[in-house]
Design a protein around this motif. Sequence first.
Motif, short mmCIF file in Angstrom:
data_model
loop_
_atom_site.label_atom_id
_atom_site.label_comp_id
_atom_site.label_asym_id
_atom_site.label_seq_id
_atom_site.Cartn_x
_atom_site.Cartn_y
_atom_site.Cartn_z
N PHE A 122 0.83 -1.20 0.00
CA PHE A 122 0.00 0.00 0.00
C PHE A 122 0.87 1.25 0.00
CE2 PHE A 122 -3.66 -2.31 2.30
CZ PHE A 122 -4.22 -2.67 1.09
N ALA A 123 1.89 1.23 0.85
CA ALA A 123 2.77 2.39 0.98
C ALA A 123 3.44 2.71 -0.36
CB ALA A 123 3.83 2.14 2.06
N GLN A 124 3.87 1.68 -1.07
CA GLN A 124 4.50 1.89 -2.37
C GLN A 124 3.52 2.50 -3.37
OE1 GLN A 124 6.33 -1.59 -4.06
NE2 GLN A 124 6.67 -0.62 -6.05
N ARG A 129 1.61 7.27 -6.35
CA ARG A 129 0.51 8.18 -6.65
C ARG A 129 0.91 9.62 -6.34
NH1 ARG A 129 -3.98 5.88 -3.58
NH2 ARG A 129 -3.71 7.40 -1.92
N LYS A 130 1.58 9.81 -5.21
CA LYS A 130 2.01 11.15 -4.83
C LYS A 130 3.05 11.69 -5.82
CE LYS A 130 1.13 10.80 0.14
NZ LYS A 130 1.74 10.72 1.50
N THR A 131 3.95 10.82 -6.24
CA THR A 131 4.98 11.22 -7.20
C THR A 131 4.35 11.69 -8.51
OG1 THR A 131 6.61 9.70 -6.26
CG2 THR A 131 6.99 10.46 -8.51
N ALA A 132 3.29 11.00 -8.90
CA ALA A 132 2.60 11.36 -10.14
C ALA A 132 1.72 12.59 -9.96
CB ALA A 132 1.74 10.19 -10.62
N GLY A 133 1.55 13.02 -8.72
CA GLY A 133 0.72 14.19 -8.44
C GLY A 133 -0.77 13.90 -8.56
#
Length: 215
Positions: A122-124, A129-133
Amino acid sequence: MYTIILFAMVAGFLALRLYAVLGKRTGHEQALPKPSEERVAVPPLPRTVDQQAADVREAGARVIENGAESGLKAVIAADPSFDVAQFIDGAKSAYKMILEAFWKGDEDTLAWLVEDEVRAGFAQAIAERKTAGHVLENRLVAIERALISEASVEGKVARIAVRFDADIAAVTRDGDGNVVAGSLSDAVETHDIWTFARSLRSNDPNWKLVETDEA
């Protein structure tokens, strides 16, 4: 022993709930990880799996798939306080709680609900997702069905797999709020199999989510 009622592992939830994450994808849900463990517990009158299944049928719902009865008998033999109907109710609550925590990127809540291997997955996914914005704006519309599809006792560890058929409205937005994929007006059918486990040697009455898969 404790009557299996999946407890909400989040601080603030009192005794009587459990938790449980995704299945069939349609392109606009973020792919979910796979294995790990979850939680549960509480006590009433021990009943055989046949008596419990009869109670459930009388209530108008069949929650045990063909082939799972023998495994459930082994679980009940190891833990006479286990209750099928309460377990299913807790599993439904777990399904909703874990999905919502994952969609929000709430890793603190997930830490209470799933085992380390599942949590790492999940963390990965959340980090990517955050990296992709991207931001998920998902909503669990309904759980159409929740069935125990498999059960077993391996050593002193009880494992129960639950099949969830659900409708989810899903939207992925970019950092500016623009829709990248999905629609909140159209629910998507998802089909998941989540496996929960609990050590029968432990005084901890809770079950942990140990694995997620597509049905």
